[in-house]
Structure formats: structure tokens, C-alpha cells
Design a protein around this motif. Structure first.
Motif, PDB file in Angstrom:
ATOM      1  N   LEU A 187     -12.937   9.062   0.388  1.00  0.00           N
ATOM      2  CA  LEU A 187     -12.095   9.555  -0.422  1.00  0.00           C
ATOM      3  C   LEU A 187     -10.585   9.627  -0.013  1.00  0.00           C
ATOM      4  O   LEU A 187      -9.599   9.273  -0.844  1.00  0.00           O
ATOM      5  N   PHE A 188     -10.228  10.072   1.244  1.00  0.00           N
ATOM      6  CA  PHE A 188      -9.054   9.873   1.630  1.00  0.00           C
ATOM      7  C   PHE A 188      -8.437   8.674   1.601  1.00  0.00           C
ATOM      8  O   PHE A 188      -7.072   8.441   0.960  1.00  0.00           O
ATOM      9  N   ILE A 189      -8.903   7.565   1.880  1.00  0.00           N
ATOM     10  CA  ILE A 189      -8.437   6.430   2.050  1.00  0.00           C
ATOM     11  C   ILE A 189      -8.292   5.613   0.566  1.00  0.00           C
ATOM     12  O   ILE A 189      -7.446   5.057   0.185  1.00  0.00           O
ATOM     13  N   PHE A 190      -9.302   6.024  -0.258  1.00  0.00           N
ATOM     14  CA  PHE A 190      -9.047   5.781  -1.833  1.00  0.00           C
ATOM     15  C   PHE A 190      -7.637   6.426  -2.106  1.00  0.00           C
ATOM     16  O   PHE A 190      -7.143   5.728  -2.940  1.00  0.00           O
ATOM     17  N   ILE A 191      -7.534   7.556  -2.173  1.00  0.00           N
ATOM     18  CA  ILE A 191      -6.463   8.237  -2.738  1.00  0.00           C
ATOM     19  C   ILE A 191      -5.221   7.502  -2.198  1.00  0.00           C
ATOM     20  O   ILE A 191      -4.168   7.305  -2.738  1.00  0.00           O
ATOM     21  N   ILE A 192      -5.059   7.306  -0.730  1.00  0.00           N
ATOM     22  CA  ILE A 192      -4.034   6.649  -0.256  1.00  0.00           C
ATOM     23  C   ILE A 192      -3.653   5.273  -0.757  1.00  0.00           C
ATOM     24  O   ILE A 192      -2.474   4.938  -1.068  1.00  0.00           O
ATOM     25  N   PHE A 193      -4.737   4.378  -0.966  1.00  0.00           N
ATOM     26  CA  PHE A 193      -4.698   3.276  -1.722  1.00  0.00           C
ATOM     27  C   PHE A 193      -4.255   3.051  -2.903  1.00  0.00           C
ATOM     28  O   PHE A 193      -3.294   2.707  -3.384  1.00  0.00           O
ATOM     29  N   LEU A 194      -4.660   4.287  -3.887  1.00  0.00           N
ATOM     30  CA  LEU A 194      -3.947   4.490  -5.226  1.00  0.00           C
ATOM     31  C   LEU A 194      -2.537   4.807  -4.995  1.00  0.00           C
ATOM     32  O   LEU A 194      -1.668   4.272  -5.884  1.00  0.00           O
ATOM     33  N   PHE A 195      -2.312   5.746  -4.144  1.00  0.00           N
ATOM     34  CA  PHE A 195      -0.778   5.910  -3.912  1.00  0.00           C
ATOM     35  C   PHE A 195       0.196   4.915  -3.531  1.00  0.00           C
ATOM     36  O   PHE A 195       1.346   4.863  -4.375  1.00  0.00           O
ATOM     37  N   PHE A 196      -0.082   4.091  -2.815  1.00  0.00           N
ATOM     38  CA  PHE A 196       0.670   2.965  -2.257  1.00  0.00           C
ATOM     39  C   PHE A 196       0.360   1.799  -3.169  1.00  0.00           C
ATOM     40  O   PHE A 196       1.503   1.027  -3.294  1.00  0.00           O
ATOM     41  N   VAL A 197      -0.346   1.512  -4.003  1.00  0.00           N
ATOM     42  CA  VAL A 197      -0.652   0.450  -5.027  1.00  0.00           C
ATOM     43  C   VAL A 197       0.176   0.631  -6.061  1.00  0.00           C
ATOM     44  O   VAL A 197       0.703  -0.277  -6.939  1.00  0.00           O
ATOM     45  N   SER A 198       0.071   1.858  -6.834  1.00  0.00           N
ATOM     46  CA  SER A 198       0.666   2.356  -7.842  1.00  0.00           C
ATOM     47  C   SER A 198       1.977   1.935  -8.145  1.00  0.00           C
ATOM     48  O   SER A 198       2.474   1.392  -9.591  1.00  0.00           O
ATOM     49  N   PRO A 199       2.974   1.829  -7.393  1.00  0.00           N
ATOM     50  CA  PRO A 199       4.294   1.481  -7.696  1.00  0.00           C
ATOM     51  C   PRO A 199       4.455  -0.004  -8.214  1.00  0.00           C
ATOM     52  O   PRO A 199       5.553  -0.529  -8.623  1.00  0.00           O
ATOM     53  N   GLN A 200       3.523  -1.114  -7.870  1.00  0.00           N
ATOM     54  CA  GLN A 200       3.482  -2.133  -8.199  1.00  0.00           C
ATOM     55  C   GLN A 200       2.954  -2.665  -9.468  1.00  0.00           C
ATOM     56  O   GLN A 200       2.657  -3.653  -9.780  1.00  0.00           O
ATOM     57  N   THR A 250      -7.524  -8.545  -2.011  1.00  0.00           N
ATOM     58  CA  THR A 250      -6.092  -8.994  -2.298  1.00  0.00           C
ATOM     59  C   THR A 250      -5.183  -8.062  -2.516  1.00  0.00           C
ATOM     60  O   THR A 250      -4.195  -7.959  -2.281  1.00  0.00           O
ATOM     61  N   LEU A 251      -5.643  -7.106  -3.321  1.00  0.00           N
ATOM     62  CA  LEU A 251      -4.747  -5.861  -3.830  1.00  0.00           C
ATOM     63  C   LEU A 251      -4.228  -5.216  -2.713  1.00  0.00           C
ATOM     64  O   LEU A 251      -3.290  -4.537  -2.819  1.00  0.00           O
ATOM     65  N   ALA A 252      -5.156  -4.963  -1.845  1.00  0.00           N
ATOM     66  CA  ALA A 252      -4.923  -3.997  -0.697  1.00  0.00           C
ATOM     67  C   ALA A 252      -3.811  -4.918   0.234  1.00  0.00           C
ATOM     68  O   ALA A 252      -3.111  -4.012   1.052  1.00  0.00           O
ATOM     69  N   GLN A 253      -3.910  -6.241   0.300  1.00  0.00           N
ATOM     70  CA  GLN A 253      -2.836  -7.264   0.771  1.00  0.00           C
ATOM     71  C   GLN A 253      -1.463  -6.883   0.390  1.00  0.00           C
ATOM     72  O   GLN A 253      -0.434  -7.151   1.172  1.00  0.00           O
ATOM     73  N   ALA A 296     -10.873   2.402 -11.716  1.00  0.00           N
ATOM     74  CA  ALA A 296      -9.491   2.413 -11.148  1.00  0.00           C
ATOM     75  C   ALA A 296      -9.545   1.174 -10.247  1.00  0.00           C
ATOM     76  O   ALA A 296      -8.273   0.616 -10.297  1.00  0.00           O
ATOM     77  N   PHE A 297     -10.458   0.412  -9.811  1.00  0.00           N
ATOM     78  CA  PHE A 297     -10.308  -0.771  -9.121  1.00  0.00           C
ATOM     79  C   PHE A 297      -9.952  -1.855 -10.008  1.00  0.00           C
ATOM     80  O   PHE A 297      -9.188  -2.724  -9.717  1.00  0.00           O
ATOM     81  N   ILE A 298     -10.750  -1.861 -11.058  1.00  0.00           N
ATOM     82  CA  ILE A 298     -10.717  -3.028 -12.109  1.00  0.00           C
ATOM     83  C   ILE A 298      -9.288  -2.900 -12.787  1.00  0.00           C
ATOM     84  O   ILE A 298      -8.569  -3.820 -12.793  1.00  0.00           O
ATOM     85  N   ALA A 299      -8.723  -1.485 -13.014  1.00  0.00           N
ATOM     86  CA  ALA A 299      -7.646  -1.502 -13.855  1.00  0.00           C
ATOM     87  C   ALA A 299      -6.438  -1.749 -12.890  1.00  0.00           C
ATOM     88  O   ALA A 299      -5.418  -2.473 -13.322  1.00  0.00           O
ATOM     89  N   LEU A 300      -6.562  -1.190 -11.379  1.00  0.00           N
ATOM     90  CA  LEU A 300      -5.373  -1.800 -10.564  1.00  0.00           C
ATOM     91  C   LEU A 300      -5.260  -3.200 -10.104  1.00  0.00           C
ATOM     92  O   LEU A 300      -4.212  -3.747 -10.005  1.00  0.00           O
ATOM     93  N   PHE A 320     -12.886  -1.375   4.976  1.00  0.00           N
ATOM     94  CA  PHE A 320     -13.753  -0.135   5.632  1.00  0.00           C
ATOM     95  C   PHE A 320     -14.590   0.586   4.485  1.00  0.00           C
ATOM     96  O   PHE A 320     -15.585   0.885   4.396  1.00  0.00           O
ATOM     97  N   MET A 321     -13.719   0.838   3.462  1.00  0.00           N
ATOM     98  CA  MET A 321     -14.296   1.473   2.132  1.00  0.00           C
ATOM     99  C   MET A 321     -15.349   0.693   1.585  1.00  0.00           C
ATOM    100  O   MET A 321     -16.338   1.272   1.106  1.00  0.00           O
ATOM    101  N   TRP A 322     -15.331  -0.647   1.559  1.00  0.00           N
ATOM    102  CA  TRP A 322     -16.352  -1.639   0.878  1.00  0.00           C
ATOM    103  C   TRP A 322     -17.661  -1.529   1.950  1.00  0.00           C
ATOM    104  O   TRP A 322     -18.666  -1.440   1.561  1.00  0.00           O
ATOM    105  N   MET A 323     -17.316  -1.283   3.318  1.00  0.00           N
ATOM    106  CA  MET A 323     -18.529  -1.317   4.266  1.00  0.00           C
ATOM    107  C   MET A 323     -19.134  -0.235   4.137  1.00  0.00           C
ATOM    108  O   MET A 323     -20.250  -0.122   4.213  1.00  0.00           O
ATOM    109  N   VAL A 324     -18.616   0.947   3.926  1.00  0.00           N
ATOM    110  CA  VAL A 324     -19.333   2.460   3.619  1.00  0.00           C
ATOM    111  C   VAL A 324     -20.119   2.010   2.296  1.00  0.00           C
ATOM    112  O   VAL A 324     -21.208   2.493   2.538  1.00  0.00           O
ATOM    113  N   THR A 325     -19.493   1.663   1.501  1.00  0.00           N
ATOM    114  CA  THR A 325     -20.280   1.742   0.034  1.00  0.00           C
ATOM    115  C   THR A 325     -21.705   0.366   0.043  1.00  0.00           C
ATOM    116  O   THR A 325     -22.433   0.890  -0.172  1.00  0.00           O
ATOM    117  N   ILE A 326     -21.375  -0.565   0.587  1.00  0.00           N
ATOM    118  CA  ILE A 326     -22.267  -1.633   0.810  1.00  0.00           C
ATOM    119  C   ILE A 326     -23.450  -0.957   1.781  1.00  0.00           C
ATOM    120  O   ILE A 326     -24.493  -1.618   1.610  1.00  0.00           O
TER     121      ILE A 326
END
Length: 372
Positions: A152-165, A254-257, A231-235, A274-280
């Protein structure tokens, strides 16, 4: 072997990570290819319709009496037909376990270590699944309690840093898709997102210590998982655009890049991995555990642990032959998988409920005749 139980909170975490599964990497591309910028609408509708599916499973759970879906199938459909249906269910989950190992190998070779053979990643990852299966569902659930806050922490950080784009022009015009592709995409989305939830009936309600709280967890977990996927689809569409999203094999990676903060926070896409590895890991374990418990029941083996290594070796072998390449994998997940899983996700529960209703009416008729 002593029966293991998990709490409703742990079950909720399992549902969240299980529904997210492979979806955060592969769903954005496939759905965007079908309905373009309206992919996020498909995800929202598919998540809401998934609640009806959960209602069906909870209704069936009231008839299960702390039994797994395989045990109920054999009880309601009889020894011969029940075992035949159970065998199909077990084979599908075992095949799916091998397929997820294929995804692991393909992703890590493509994006992280291109010179390493995929089978190496599959074997290493499978060791973790086998160890978790040996320890049991309780240890697995406790492990997820540790991993989930990190996720959850990584997901929130991910949303925060990608949102400006974000560029809202990428989702315009809204709701341009026609009805036929919309319906097809919703079924495709649910085939990857919620139809596999039928496998969780191998541990629900039999391994959940509170049925009432577990029911709420089923709903909450599905909604939260749906929100994460949406959220991932929309972003992906808002940042990369429809074309880039649909053409990329792993658009979320690619979005994370794209994340870049100054000159010091860059190239952190491995966090996305890492997020994907946990879920898979969660979905691969549930598939493997379901096939393990199912085979143990069919063979009337009380302790399933001696079967872990042989099934693990079969899963590794399946991971190497299940798909010839990523194109075959995409075609399988778009055309074959939704139909195969729908048989067990929709038709089987409806059949079991019908048989249960018929047997109850038959028993009432026999009781009234006896009393007369």
C-alpha cells in the motif's frame, strides 16, 4: 494434518492482492486495445458487476458447511460426476499456476535480466510458493499481513509521483465506445479480475474463522482490488496515452519508468516490479494450493505435504510449455481463459445451488409423505 484457520482480516488482504494479481501489468494494455480511452469505465463497471459474483459465492458458502468447493461438488453431484468436475477444476488451477510462473520468467527476462533464461526465474519463484505451501495457509496469511502495508505504501507513493504527468486530453472523448466491444471488454476484464475468485472457495469459508466477517472481507477486498486495477488503467492512459498503453506489453512498468523527481529520484521502476511480484505470488500460491488440496482430497490423502514437490515440478514443466511466446499468451488470456474460467466461476456455482435447492425440496416431499 491439523486444520489451519485464518482471520477475516487476513482473508480480506488475500482477496485484495489476489484480485490485483497479474492485472496491474497486463490488463491495461489488453483493455485499452479493445475500448481505447474508455478502458477505465470498463474497469469500474466490471468491478461493480463482480459484487454480484461475490453474492453468488456467499450464497453458495451457506450450503458448504465448512467444506471446500471440491468437496461440495462431489457431495452434490455424486461421486462420478463430482470427481470429473473436480478433476477439471484442479487441472485448470495447476495449469494456471504454471502459467503465472511463465509470466514471472517472461517479465524478469524482458525488463530486468535479459541474459538470464526464464526457467531460472520460474524455478526460484516456485521455491517460495512450495515453501509457503509446506508451511500452510496460516503462515501464508501472516506473511501477507507484513507485505500488505509495504504494498500500500509503494502504491500511494507511485500515485503521488506519477500524478503530475497526467494529461486529461488522453481520455477524451469519454464513452465513445459502442456497446458490443464494451460488453466484450467487461467480460474480458472480469475473466482476469473476478472470475478467478471461485478458486478462493477452496479456503472460504472452510479456512476462515469468522464466516460473517469473512463475507464482508470478500466484498471489501474485491472493491479495493478493483480500485487498484482501475487506478493503474486510468493512470496508464492519462500519462502514456491510448496508443502507448495498448502497444506496451507491460504499460504499468513503463509508467513507473516515467517517474523522475529532480536528478536524484529516477529509475525506480523496480519498485513497481516488487508490487507485481507480491500480487502474483498471492495468486500463484492460491492456484497451487487449490490444486494441492484438491488432489489430496480426490486421492483421500490426509497430509498433502508429500505432494508438494511433485506438483511443484509439474508446475515448472507447465511454465515452459504453456505458451510458445507472449503473443500466444495474450491470445489465450483474451479468448480461451475467460470461457474456461467462466464454466467454474458461473455455471458450477449455479448448478450446485440448483442441486441443493432440488435436494431440499425432495427431502421435504419425502418427509411429508412419511408423516402421512
Amino acid at each position: 494434518m491439523e486444520k489451519q484457520l485464518i482471520s477475516s482480516r487476513q482473508f480480506t488482504i488475500i482477496v485484495i492482492l489476489y484480485t490485483t494479481g497479474t492485472g496491474i501489468l497486463i490488463i491495461p494494455a489488453s483493455i485499452a486495445l479493445e475500448v481505447q480511452q474508455d478502458a477505465w469505465i470498463v474497469a469500474i463497471i466490471g468491478t461493480l458487476l463482480s459484487l454480484l459474483l461475490i453474492k453468488l459465492y456467499i450464497t453458495l458458502s451457506k450450503k458448504m458447511e465448512n467444506l471446500s468447493i471440491i468437496e461440495v461438488t462431489e457431495r452434490f453431484l455424486g461421486s462420478f460426476v463430482g470427481k470429473f468436475v473436480s478433476l477439471g477444476f484442479v487441472l485448470l488451477t495447476l495449469l494456471s499456476s504454471g502459467e503465472l510462473l511463465y509470466f514471472i520468467g517472461n517479465f524478469l527476462q524482458t525488463e530486468v535480466m535479459p541474459e538470464t533464461p526464464p526457467v531460472v526465474f520460474a524455478i526460484l519463484f516456485n521455491f517460495i510458493i512450495l515453501f509457503a505451501a509446506y508451511q500452510g495457509i496460516e503462515v501464508f496469511a501472516r506473511t501477507l499481513e507484513i507485505l500488505f502495508p509495504i504494498f500500500l505504501f509503494i502504491f500511494i507513493i507511485f500515485l503521488f509521483f506519477v500524478s503530475p504527468q497526467i494529461d486529461f486530453k488522453h481520455v477524451q472523448p469519454v464513452f465513445e465506445v459502442t456497446i458490443p466491444p464494451l460488453i466484450y471488454s467487461i467480460l474480458h476484464f472480469m475473466g482476469l479480475f473476478s472470475f478467478p475468485l471461485i478458486v478462493l472457495l477452496m479456503i472460504f469459508p472452510s479456512a476462515v474463522n469468522s464466516l460473517q466477517s469473512g463475507k464482508k472481507g470478500f466484498y471489501i477486498g474485491t472493491l479495493v482490488g478493483g480500485f487498484i486495477i482501475t487506478a493503474f488503467i486510468a493512470l496508464s492512459i492519462l500519462v502514456l496515452g491510448v496508443t502507448n498503453t495498448s502497444l506496451r506489453t507491460f504499460p504499468s512498468y513503463t509508467l513507473a519508468q516515467k517517474i523522475s523527481v529532480g536528478n536524484f529520484l529516477q529509475r525506480i521502476e523496480i519498485i513497481m516490479a516488487f508490487m507485481w511480484m507480491v500480487t502474483i505470488f498471492v495468486r500463484a500460491f492460491i492456484y497451487f494450493y487449490a490444486s494441492l488440496i484438491g488432489i489430496s482430497h480426490m486421492l483421500k490423502i490426509k497430509d498433502h505435504r508429500p505432494l508438494i514437490l511433485p506438483l511443484g515440478m509439474i508446475a515448472i514443466a507447465l511454465s515452459q510449455i504453456v505458451h510458445a511466446n507472449i503473443i500466444h499468451s495474450d491470445k489465450y488470456n483474451q479468448q480461451t481463459w475467460p470461457l474456461a474460467i467462466a464454466i467454474f466461476a458461473i455455471l458450477l456455482p449455479l448448478l450446485l445451488l440448483f442441486v441443493a435447492k432440488f435436494k431440499r425440496l425432495k427431502d421435504k416431499s419425502i418427509d411429508s409423505t412419511t408423516n402421512e
